[in-house]
Design an enzyme around this catalytic site. Structure first.
Site, PDB file in Angstrom:
ATOM      1  N   PHE A 117       0.854  -1.186   0.000  1.00  0.00           N
ATOM      2  CA  PHE A 117       0.000   0.000   0.000  1.00  0.00           C
ATOM      3  C   PHE A 117       0.892   1.239   0.000  1.00  0.00           C
ATOM      4  CE2 PHE A 117      -4.509   0.983   0.702  1.00  0.00           C
ATOM      5  CZ  PHE A 117      -5.066  -0.229   0.345  1.00  0.00           C
ATOM      6  N   GLN A 237      -7.901  14.603   3.100  1.00  0.00           N
ATOM      7  CA  GLN A 237      -7.188  13.844   2.065  1.00  0.00           C
ATOM      8  C   GLN A 237      -7.994  13.659   0.778  1.00  0.00           C
ATOM      9  OE1 GLN A 237      -6.411   9.377   2.574  1.00  0.00           O
ATOM     10  NE2 GLN A 237      -4.399  10.315   2.642  1.00  0.00           N
ATOM     11  N   HIS A 239      -8.034  11.257  -2.321  1.00  0.00           N
ATOM     12  CA  HIS A 239      -7.489   9.974  -2.764  1.00  0.00           C
ATOM     13  C   HIS A 239      -7.228  10.074  -4.261  1.00  0.00           C
ATOM     14  CE1 HIS A 239      -7.136   5.725  -3.649  1.00  0.00           C
ATOM     15  NE2 HIS A 239      -7.203   5.430  -2.373  1.00  0.00           N
ATOM     16  N   LEU A 249     -14.508   5.078  -5.071  1.00  0.00           N
ATOM     17  CA  LEU A 249     -13.104   4.753  -4.860  1.00  0.00           C
ATOM     18  C   LEU A 249     -12.643   3.506  -5.604  1.00  0.00           C
ATOM     19  CD1 LEU A 249     -10.841   5.895  -2.942  1.00  0.00           C
ATOM     20  CD2 LEU A 249     -11.204   3.796  -1.658  1.00  0.00           C
ATOM     21  N   GLU A 252      -6.318   1.646  -3.398  1.00  0.00           N
ATOM     22  CA  GLU A 252      -4.891   1.671  -3.635  1.00  0.00           C
ATOM     23  C   GLU A 252      -4.343   0.241  -3.775  1.00  0.00           C
ATOM     24  OE1 GLU A 252      -3.294   4.924  -1.251  1.00  0.00           O
ATOM     25  OE2 GLU A 252      -1.927   3.415  -0.482  1.00  0.00           O
ATOM     26  N   ARG A 283      -0.601   9.338  -0.560  1.00  0.00           N
ATOM     27  CA  ARG A 283      -1.733   9.809  -1.378  1.00  0.00           C
ATOM     28  C   ARG A 283      -1.661  11.283  -1.754  1.00  0.00           C
ATOM     29  NH1 ARG A 283      -6.368   6.443   1.879  1.00  0.00           N
ATOM     30  NH2 ARG A 283      -5.780   4.460   0.936  1.00  0.00           N
ATOM     31  N   HIS A 370     -11.656  12.206   0.255  1.00  0.00           N
ATOM     32  CA  HIS A 370     -11.708  10.860   0.811  1.00  0.00           C
ATOM     33  C   HIS A 370     -11.723  10.780   2.335  1.00  0.00           C
ATOM     34  CE1 HIS A 370     -11.169   6.567   0.817  1.00  0.00           C
ATOM     35  NE2 HIS A 370     -10.008   6.643   1.442  1.00  0.00           N
ATOM     36  N   ARG A 412      -3.022  10.914   5.853  1.00  0.00           N
ATOM     37  CA  ARG A 412      -3.121   9.542   6.376  1.00  0.00           C
ATOM     38  C   ARG A 412      -2.585   8.529   5.376  1.00  0.00           C
ATOM     39  NH1 ARG A 412      -6.672   5.303   5.641  1.00  0.00           N
ATOM     40  NH2 ARG A 412      -8.337   6.477   4.636  1.00  0.00           N
TER      41      ARG A 412
HETATM   42  C1  LIG Z   1     -14.727   3.976  -0.096  1.00  0.00           C
HETATM   43  C2  LIG Z   1     -13.808   3.967   1.082  1.00  0.00           C
HETATM   44  C3  LIG Z   1     -12.798   3.013   1.181  1.00  0.00           C
HETATM   45  C4  LIG Z   1     -11.938   2.996   2.276  1.00  0.00           C
HETATM   46  N1  LIG Z   1     -10.953   2.040   2.346  1.00  0.00           N
HETATM   47  C5  LIG Z   1     -10.151   1.995   3.433  1.00  0.00           C
HETATM   48  C6  LIG Z   1      -9.177   0.956   3.597  1.00  0.00           C
HETATM   49  O1  LIG Z   1      -9.046   0.054   2.786  1.00  0.00           O
HETATM   50  N2  LIG Z   1      -8.393   0.973   4.698  1.00  0.00           N
HETATM   51  C7  LIG Z   1      -8.498   1.933   5.664  1.00  0.00           C
HETATM   52  O2  LIG Z   1      -7.761   1.894   6.645  1.00  0.00           O
HETATM   53  N3  LIG Z   1      -9.430   2.922   5.538  1.00  0.00           N
HETATM   54  C8  LIG Z   1     -10.259   2.956   4.464  1.00  0.00           C
HETATM   55  N4  LIG Z   1     -11.201   3.964   4.362  1.00  0.00           N
HETATM   56  C9  LIG Z   1     -11.396   4.870   5.487  1.00  0.00           C
HETATM   57  C10 LIG Z   1     -12.189   4.165   6.572  1.00  0.00           C
HETATM   58  O3  LIG Z   1     -13.018   3.192   6.011  1.00  0.00           O
HETATM   59  C11 LIG Z   1     -13.063   5.145   7.355  1.00  0.00           C
HETATM   60  O4  LIG Z   1     -12.284   6.219   7.800  1.00  0.00           O
HETATM   61  C12 LIG Z   1     -13.639   4.433   8.564  1.00  0.00           C
HETATM   62  O5  LIG Z   1     -14.351   3.286   8.162  1.00  0.00           O
HETATM   63  C13 LIG Z   1     -14.553   5.321   9.398  1.00  0.00           C
HETATM   64  O6  LIG Z   1     -15.086   4.524  10.436  1.00  0.00           O
HETATM   65  P1  LIG Z   1     -15.917   5.164  11.613  1.00  0.00           P
HETATM   66  O7  LIG Z   1     -16.258   4.056  12.546  1.00  0.00           O
HETATM   67  O8  LIG Z   1     -15.192   6.331  12.149  1.00  0.00           O
HETATM   68  O9  LIG Z   1     -17.203   5.723  10.872  1.00  0.00           O
HETATM   69  P2  LIG Z   1     -18.351   4.969  10.000  1.00  0.00           P
HETATM   70  O10 LIG Z   1     -18.017   3.594   9.679  1.00  0.00           O
HETATM   71  O11 LIG Z   1     -18.756   5.851   8.906  1.00  0.00           O
HETATM   72  O12 LIG Z   1     -19.540   4.985  11.003  1.00  0.00           O
HETATM   73  C14 LIG Z   1     -20.181   6.200  11.380  1.00  0.00           C
HETATM   74  C15 LIG Z   1     -21.393   5.832  12.158  1.00  0.00           C
HETATM   75  O13 LIG Z   1     -21.920   6.998  12.769  1.00  0.00           O
HETATM   76  C16 LIG Z   1     -23.309   7.017  12.612  1.00  0.00           C
HETATM   77  N5  LIG Z   1     -23.710   8.427  12.680  1.00  0.00           N
HETATM   78  C17 LIG Z   1     -23.166   9.492  12.041  1.00  0.00           C
HETATM   79  N6  LIG Z   1     -23.814  10.611  12.395  1.00  0.00           N
HETATM   80  C18 LIG Z   1     -24.761  10.256  13.290  1.00  0.00           C
HETATM   81  C19 LIG Z   1     -25.753  10.965  14.009  1.00  0.00           C
HETATM   82  N7  LIG Z   1     -25.885  12.275  13.899  1.00  0.00           N
HETATM   83  N8  LIG Z   1     -26.575  10.253  14.807  1.00  0.00           N
HETATM   84  C20 LIG Z   1     -26.473   8.898  14.926  1.00  0.00           C
HETATM   85  N9  LIG Z   1     -25.550   8.189  14.273  1.00  0.00           N
HETATM   86  C21 LIG Z   1     -24.701   8.861  13.473  1.00  0.00           C
HETATM   87  C22 LIG Z   1     -23.588   6.333  11.305  1.00  0.00           C
HETATM   88  O14 LIG Z   1     -24.879   5.798  11.291  1.00  0.00           O
HETATM   89  C23 LIG Z   1     -22.516   5.234  11.325  1.00  0.00           C
HETATM   90  O15 LIG Z   1     -22.999   4.108  12.012  1.00  0.00           O
HETATM   91  C24 LIG Z   1     -12.069   3.976   3.282  1.00  0.00           C
HETATM   92  C25 LIG Z   1     -13.089   4.926   3.186  1.00  0.00           C
HETATM   93  C26 LIG Z   1     -13.930   4.933   2.094  1.00  0.00           C
HETATM   94  C27 LIG Z   1     -14.976   6.019   2.023  1.00  0.00           C
END
Ligand SMILES: Cc1cc2nc3c(=O)[nH]c(=O)nc-3n(C[C@H](O)[C@H](O)[C@H](O)COP(=O)(O)OP(=O)(O)OC[C@H]3O[C@@H](n4cnc5c(N)ncnc54)[C@H](O)[C@@H]3O)c2cc1C
Length: 597
Positions: A117, A237, A239, A249, A252, A283, A370, A412
């Site tokens: 990566f 960031q 991507h 997306l 990578e 990135r 991203h 990141r």
């Molecule tokens: C397409 C894509 C691919 C990615 N690939 C990678 C990868 O391969 N490796 C890597 O390390 N990172 C990757 N990332 C980044 C990583 O996936 C995210 O940063 C990470 O999953 C975020 O997790 P989280 O638990 O913080 O938020 P999320 O998984 O988004 O969860 C947020 C939660 O908060 C809840 N929520 C939000 N606002 C409210 C509200 N007001 N009231 C109640 N609930 C709320 C939502 O319902 C959800 O359950 C990727 C991101 C994307 C977009």
């Protein structure tokens, strides 16, 4: 009728960070998770490429190398104590996920498979290293499902499709949240001893993004409205490889498996920008290189995109030129079937959204918004901080993309977010339960829903006002043009003015649906308010930083300025004014150096 519920620990968000926090909190306290989406629809489920950990399953690797790569990738803005902690925990949490049942892809001898990566290297040879643990290109999906199942097993209480609109505080201590139940439109008060915010990012500020529609910055906006600061918002960031015009997306991991970026002249241009790691530079570096190629007229057919090529004959050609070998020393060669088995969803996306088969044709790509490096400031225990001195907000915790520890600094590395979620989600969950055990329920104020009602009534009380979609589009275009991959003082100043104008017009926003049940119209309008607040704070934080560092690239200040700007930004909102303060970066082992890839 407002209902009031009581749980010792309330977790807002059911993505990777929220569920890991819930799993750990539920081992020591009565825990409930509130989520605006059904848990397994959280954006974590979209993560493709993998989770970084120096397991060294296929070739030598070390925790120290992972740490140093992360510091370097962060352009030296990451806090080195937090980075060391995260990278040291990485092997343990990956094995923990494996033992919970996560179906990782495997090596021939049954170990967890690992891929290359961007920015992850063998520090001795400077070559890309196999560090990302993956489950095909569905790593996040598997993490989310595994954690959700384990939370259910542990009897975590879930309030699905409850949208949190406010954080409750009593004398500076967090003591609950207010949420609207989507199905009924009723407000609910949740009284708690500890509150954990794990609400994800805010990429929907920009026009072209890889982020889910739900990425509207609710957590950051709610805490800003409650007088708490947001850290390092200027670092967002882009991507390098989003599908042309759609922003979806392309992981990578495609370049990790040997895919290369090609410009309109048929050149593998990354050789010029990052001679050692080429397509696998970090990135920020790759996104800027693509922009420069496009600006110099080297886009495909002179247009605003380049190609990502993973046709086996192209992968094999460049692998031969690079002298790439497998860990056993034999030349690296791939077939179409092998690529298909490693990135099946990517092949599927291209067939569905572009009508092309990436095993036979190159993919048209452009950089896409991203990941939010900035967010609610926390320490390594997930405790939210209220100032530059590191004062803890009692009862409030944050983890995942909404938080800023800061392990990602100004940029990141891929695979480090999934790692951040599980390491700091775990820590926040443990600490929230511990805090709850020693604390009492702080009394709620007399009318805890007042502030929320005011916000909703203002939107519902209008008709024929400004439209959510119009204001949203104006915000996204302006932020993309002027607070995007490259920035100037003039552009950012005009973006600040535009965000102020849009926030003023937002006061007159109205919706068509005035009903109660599943009023997504109303909640989208409320989310736009969050995006506008975070966009303004982002533009102001960015405008105030006259240097280029990581994802913050200024045409008028192209150099990094460590003498004056090796520091974190803290932003507070007061009406339409944003007040900034700065705090030092924690440097333990690695003095800042120029980044060479
Ligand atoms: C397409 C894509 C691919 C990615 N690939 C990678 C990868 O391969 N490796 C890597 O390390 N990172 C990757 N990332 C980044 C990583 O996936 C995210 O940063 C990470 O999953 C975020 O997790 P989280 O638990 O913080 O938020 P999320 O998984 O988004 O969860 C947020 C939660 O908060 C809840 N929520 C939000 N606002 C409210 C509200 N007001 N009231 C109640 N609930 C709320 C939502 O319902 C959800 O359950 C990727 C991101 C994307 C977009």
């Amino acid at each position: 009728m407002t209902q009031t519920h009581q749980h010792e620990v309330i977790i807002v968000g059911a993505g990777g960070a929220g569920l890991m926090a819930a799993l750990y909190a539920s081992r020591g306290a009565d825990t409930a998770v509130l989520s605006k989406l059904y848990p397994t629809r959280s954006h974590t489920g979209a993560a493709q490429g993998g989770i970084g950990a120096a397991l060294g399953n296929l070739e030598p690797d070390k925790v120290e190398w992972h740490s140093f790569d992360t510091v370097k990738g962060s352009d030296y803005l990451g806090d080195q104590d937090a980075i060391d902690y995260m990278c040291a925990q990485a092997p343990e949490v990956v094995y923990e996920l494996e033992h919970m049942g996560l179906p990782f892809s495997r090596t021939d001898d049954g170990k967890i498979a690992q891929r290359r990566f961007g920015g992850h290297t063998n520090n001795d040879t400077k070559q890309p290293v196999l560090r990302s643990c993956y489950a095909a290109d569905r790593t996040g999906h598997m993490i989310l499902q595994t954690l959700y199942q384990n939370c259910i097993k542990n009897k975590v209480h879930f309030y699905d499709e409850f949208h949190v609109l406010d954080l409750l505080m009593n004398d500076g201590v967090a003591n609950g949240v207010v949420a609207v139940e989507l199905a009924t439109g009723e407000l609910h008060v949740f009284h708690a001893k500890s509150v954990v915010f794990a609400t994800g990012g805010h990429g929907r500020i920009w026009e072209l993004t890889s982020n889910a529609y739900a990425y509207t910055g609710d957590g950051v906006a709610i805490t800003l409205r409650r007088g708490l600061p947001a850290q390092d918002l200027e670092f967002f960031q882009f991507h390098p490889t989003g599908i042309l015009k759609l922003g979806i997306l392309i992981t990578e991991g495609v370049r990790g498996e040997g895919g290369v970026l090609i410009n309109g002249k048929g050149e593998r241009f990354m050789e010029r920008y990052a001679p050692t790691v080429k397509d696998l530079a970090s990135r920020d570096v790759v996104s800027r290189s693509i922009y420069l190629e496009i600006r110099d007229g080297n886009g495909i057919k002179g247009d605003r995109y380049v190609h990502l090529d993973m046709r086996p004959e192209v992968v094999n050609h460049y692998a031969e030129l690079d002298g790439r070998t497998l860990p056993d020393g034999t030349p690296y060669r791939v077939t179409g079937e092998q690529l298909l088995s490693k990135v099946p969803d990517i092949v599927d996306f291209c067939r569905t959204y572009l009508g092309i088969d990436p095993i036979k044709e190159p993919m048209p790509i452009q950089p896409t918004a991203h990941y939010a490096m900035g967010g609610i400031p926390t320490n390594v225990h997930g405790q939210a901080l209220s100032d530059a001195q590191g004062t803890i907000v009692p009862g409030l915790f944050a983890a995942g993309e909404v938080a800023c520890v800061s392990v990602h600094g100004a940029n990141r590395l891929g695979t480090n977010s999934l790692l951040d979620l599980v390491v700091f989600g775990k820590e926040a969950g443990k600490m929230a339960a511990e805090y709850a055990k020693s604390a009492d329920y702080k009394p709620l104020e007399a009318n805890p829903t007042d502030f929320t009602r005011q916000q909703l009534d203002r939107i519902l009380g209008k008709s024929g006002g400004e439209k959510v979609v119009t204001l949203g589009e104006e915000m996204k275009t302006k932020m993309m043009d002027d607070v995007g991959v490259f920035r100037t003082a003039e552009g950012m100043a005009s973006a600040i003015e535009k965000m102020r104008e849009l926030r003023e017009r937002y006061k007159n926003v109205s919706v068509d649906d005035h009903g109660k049940r599943f009023n997504t119209d109303l909640l989208n309008a409320w989310e736009l308010g969050c995006l506008l607040d975070v966009a303004l704070a982002t533009a102001v934080s960015a405008h105030a930083r006259p240097e280029s560092r990581g994802a913050h690239a200024r045409e008028d200040f192209p150099k990094r300025n460590d003498a004056e700007w090796l520091k974190h930004t803290l932003a507070w909102m007061d009406g339409d004014q944003v007040r900034l303060e700065y705090k030092p970066v924690t440097i333990t082992k690695y003095e800042p150096k120029e980044r060479v890839y």
